[in-house]
Design a protein around this motif. Structure first.
Motif, mmCIF file in Angstrom:
data_model
loop_
_atom_site.group_PDB
_atom_site.id
_atom_site.type_symbol
_atom_site.label_atom_id
_atom_site.label_comp_id
_atom_site.label_asym_id
_atom_site.label_seq_id
_atom_site.Cartn_x
_atom_site.Cartn_y
_atom_site.Cartn_z
ATOM 1 N N HIS A 246 38.157 -73.329 -38.621
ATOM 2 C CA HIS A 246 39.520 -71.841 -38.649
ATOM 3 C C HIS A 246 38.742 -70.702 -38.441
ATOM 4 N N ILE A 247 37.829 -70.440 -38.907
ATOM 5 C CA ILE A 247 36.565 -69.019 -38.644
ATOM 6 C C ILE A 247 36.621 -68.739 -36.956
ATOM 7 N N GLN A 248 36.751 -70.021 -36.307
ATOM 8 C CA GLN A 248 36.400 -69.635 -35.229
ATOM 9 C C GLN A 248 37.830 -69.452 -34.139
ATOM 10 N N GLU A 249 38.872 -69.969 -34.491
ATOM 11 C CA GLU A 249 39.981 -69.936 -34.266
ATOM 12 C C GLU A 249 39.914 -68.407 -34.393
ATOM 13 N N GLN A 250 40.016 -67.995 -35.473
ATOM 14 C CA GLN A 250 40.716 -66.101 -35.663
ATOM 15 C C GLN A 250 39.351 -65.376 -35.334
ATOM 16 N N SER A 251 38.541 -65.687 -35.311
ATOM 17 C CA SER A 251 37.523 -64.631 -34.694
ATOM 18 C C SER A 251 37.811 -64.478 -33.505
ATOM 19 N N SER A 252 37.471 -65.691 -32.680
ATOM 20 C CA SER A 252 37.820 -65.371 -30.891
ATOM 21 C C SER A 252 38.502 -66.623 -30.061
ATOM 22 N N GLY A 253 39.419 -67.748 -30.992
ATOM 23 C CA GLY A 253 40.872 -67.964 -30.388
ATOM 24 C C GLY A 253 39.625 -69.547 -30.365
ATOM 25 N N GLY A 254 38.491 -69.252 -29.613
ATOM 26 C CA GLY A 254 38.218 -70.713 -29.004
ATOM 27 C C GLY A 254 37.737 -71.629 -29.987
ATOM 28 N N VAL A 255 37.373 -72.785 -30.094
ATOM 29 C CA VAL A 255 36.885 -73.777 -30.841
ATOM 30 C C VAL A 255 35.125 -74.447 -30.381
ATOM 31 N N ASN A 256 34.206 -74.453 -30.413
ATOM 32 C CA ASN A 256 33.067 -74.828 -29.471
ATOM 33 C C ASN A 256 32.214 -75.630 -30.924
ATOM 34 N N PRO A 257 32.340 -76.687 -31.419
ATOM 35 C CA PRO A 257 31.723 -77.461 -32.353
ATOM 36 C C PRO A 257 30.653 -77.523 -32.158
ATOM 37 N N ASP A 258 29.813 -77.710 -31.258
ATOM 38 C CA ASP A 258 28.114 -77.081 -30.824
ATOM 39 C C ASP A 258 27.946 -75.857 -31.848
ATOM 40 N N THR A 259 28.427 -75.835 -31.763
ATOM 41 C CA THR A 259 27.915 -73.856 -32.593
ATOM 42 C C THR A 259 27.820 -74.167 -34.652
ATOM 43 N N TRP A 260 29.027 -75.481 -34.529
ATOM 44 C CA TRP A 260 29.191 -75.012 -35.589
ATOM 45 C C TRP A 260 27.864 -75.360 -36.760
ATOM 46 N N THR A 261 27.853 -74.849 -37.941
ATOM 47 C CA THR A 261 26.826 -74.880 -38.934
ATOM 48 C C THR A 261 27.363 -75.321 -40.046
ATOM 49 N N HIS A 262 28.695 -75.204 -40.270
ATOM 50 C CA HIS A 262 28.977 -75.404 -42.106
ATOM 51 C C HIS A 262 30.308 -77.312 -41.941
ATOM 52 N N GLY A 263 30.821 -77.144 -40.870
ATOM 53 C CA GLY A 263 31.510 -78.075 -40.333
ATOM 54 C C GLY A 263 33.126 -77.772 -40.402
ATOM 55 N N SER A 264 33.949 -78.918 -39.193
ATOM 56 C CA SER A 264 35.466 -77.908 -39.466
ATOM 57 C C SER A 264 36.045 -78.365 -41.144
ATOM 58 N N GLY A 265 37.025 -77.562 -40.941
ATOM 59 C CA GLY A 265 38.342 -77.879 -41.572
ATOM 60 C C GLY A 265 37.462 -79.539 -42.422
ATOM 61 N N ASP A 266 39.009 -79.658 -41.616
ATOM 62 C CA ASP A 266 38.330 -81.249 -41.832
ATOM 63 C C ASP A 266 37.427 -82.597 -42.439
ATOM 64 N N GLN A 267 36.358 -82.005 -41.654
ATOM 65 C CA GLN A 267 35.051 -82.711 -42.745
ATOM 66 C C GLN A 267 35.006 -81.841 -43.827
ATOM 67 N N ARG A 268 35.287 -80.597 -44.072
ATOM 68 C CA ARG A 268 34.834 -80.091 -45.303
ATOM 69 C C ARG A 268 35.741 -80.783 -46.304
ATOM 70 N N HIS A 269 37.301 -80.746 -46.252
ATOM 71 C CA HIS A 269 38.270 -81.644 -47.229
ATOM 72 C C HIS A 269 37.531 -82.559 -47.340
ATOM 73 N N ASN A 270 37.624 -83.860 -46.206
ATOM 74 C CA ASN A 270 36.951 -85.197 -46.479
ATOM 75 C C ASN A 270 35.492 -84.971 -47.517
ATOM 76 N N TRP A 271 35.053 -84.431 -47.352
ATOM 77 C CA TRP A 271 33.530 -84.586 -47.795
ATOM 78 C C TRP A 271 33.436 -84.141 -49.233
ATOM 79 N N PHE A 272 34.726 -82.765 -49.609
ATOM 80 C CA PHE A 272 35.121 -82.859 -50.804
ATOM 81 C C PHE A 272 35.800 -83.711 -51.849
ATOM 82 N N VAL A 273 36.593 -84.641 -50.909
ATOM 83 C CA VAL A 273 37.585 -86.344 -51.708
ATOM 84 C C VAL A 273 36.757 -87.064 -51.596
#
Ligand SMILES: [Zn+2]
Length: 292
Positions: A246-273
């Motif tokens: 989500h952050i990448q979409e908002q800041s650059s418009g493109g999503v690049n999982p190779d640069t993730w440091t915190h996880g995707s929105g789905d991953q974060r949702h799922n681990w909270f659950v």
């Protein structure tokens, strides 16, 4: 509301710095932001870079947040922060000993605009974070407005409590040794960095579930009322909003999982659950998980 009527939370736990700004507050942010980047709970810097306040001159005044009733905690952000920290203290004091580690409380500080920290100077654009060297959770409460306006999370107290509980989770990782020996420079959707963040989300879920049944011995009532579906969705909305994609979409418009440091929105949702449903440290072992 989330805090149970009749609750009361002793003051003096959370420091509050207001007014003025630290010397050189907005200057030198580049270097400082790099240091803090490793510790920040929500990777918001790319979006918030342009939003940082100038911060006036003058001295910052430091006080501590005073005793708050549950009613205060349900309506006032400072009180909510203080009460949430008290509830987290109770949960983790009871939970950490089983790991063999000794529990200690983190320090917590709310600030406006900018402040100095054990990890360098921070500004509002840093987002909430935990600094291991001084074992302190830093939060600019104005971030919660940005969480809605800039990141599209829904409003609601549990969204804020999730963020606080996530940062507290980093303290637990620090004192239990989870942070030792992992590669915190690496990036990518299954990197140690992401596993560390998702575990903090899982820990936040554990606390949320527990606080509904844990009775505060000081008042005889539970910390939180039963969580409503709407409240849970608020927390999940916040977790998704601060996902790297989500952050990448908002800041650059493109999503690049190779640069993730915190996880995707789905991953974060799922681990909270996962933390919320399972409620155990073992279930939150993201470092052993085959898939995240
Ligand atoms: Zn984090």
């Amino acid at each position: 509301m989330t805090f149970t009527e009749g609750g009361s939370f002793e003051g003096g736990r959370v420091r509050s710095r207001k007014g003025g700004a630290v010397a050189g507050g907005g200057i030198g942010l580049g270097i400082v932001a790099f240091l803090i980047y490793q510790f920040t709970g929500v990777n918001v810097a790319p979006v918030l870079e342009n939003l940082q306040g100038a911060g006036g001159g003058g001295q910052q005044q430091e006080t501590t947040i005073e005793t708050c009733s549950a009613a205060d905690a349900n309506t006032n952000r400072e009180c909510r922060l203080s009460a949430t920290i008290r509830s987290l203290d109770a949960f983790w004091a009871a939970t950490v000993p089983a790991t063999g580690a000794q529990f200690s409380e983190p320090d917590a500080l709310s600030f406006e605009a900018a402040t100095s920290t054990g990890c360098g100077n921070a500004t509002s654009s840093t987002g909430p974070f935990y600094c291991p060297p001084d074992q302190t959770i830093y939060l600019d409460l104005g971030f919660f407005d940005l969480l809605q306006s800039q990141f599209g999370a829904s409003d609601g107290p549990l969204a804020e409590e999730y963020v606080i509980a996530h940062e507290y989770g980093h303290h637990i990782q620090n004192i239990t040794g989870v942070m030792d020996g992992i590669d915190r420079q690496g990036t990518g959707s299954d990197s140690d960095s992401v596993r560390l963040e998702l575990q903090a989300d899982c820990y936040a879920g554990m606390w949320t579930n527990d606080a509904v049944t844990r009775v505060d011995p000081k008042t005889g009532v539970t910390f939180l009322d039963p969580i409503t579906e709407e409240q849970l969705n608020d927390a999940l909305s916040a977790a998704e909003a601060v996902g790297d994609d989500h952050i990448q979409e908002q800041s650059s418009g493109g999503v690049n999982p190779d640069t993730w440091t915190h996880g995707s929105g789905d991953q974060r949702h799922n681990w909270f659950v996962t933390g919320y449903n399972e409620g155990t440290l073992a279930a939150c072992d993201t470092f052993s998980a085959d898939s995240l």
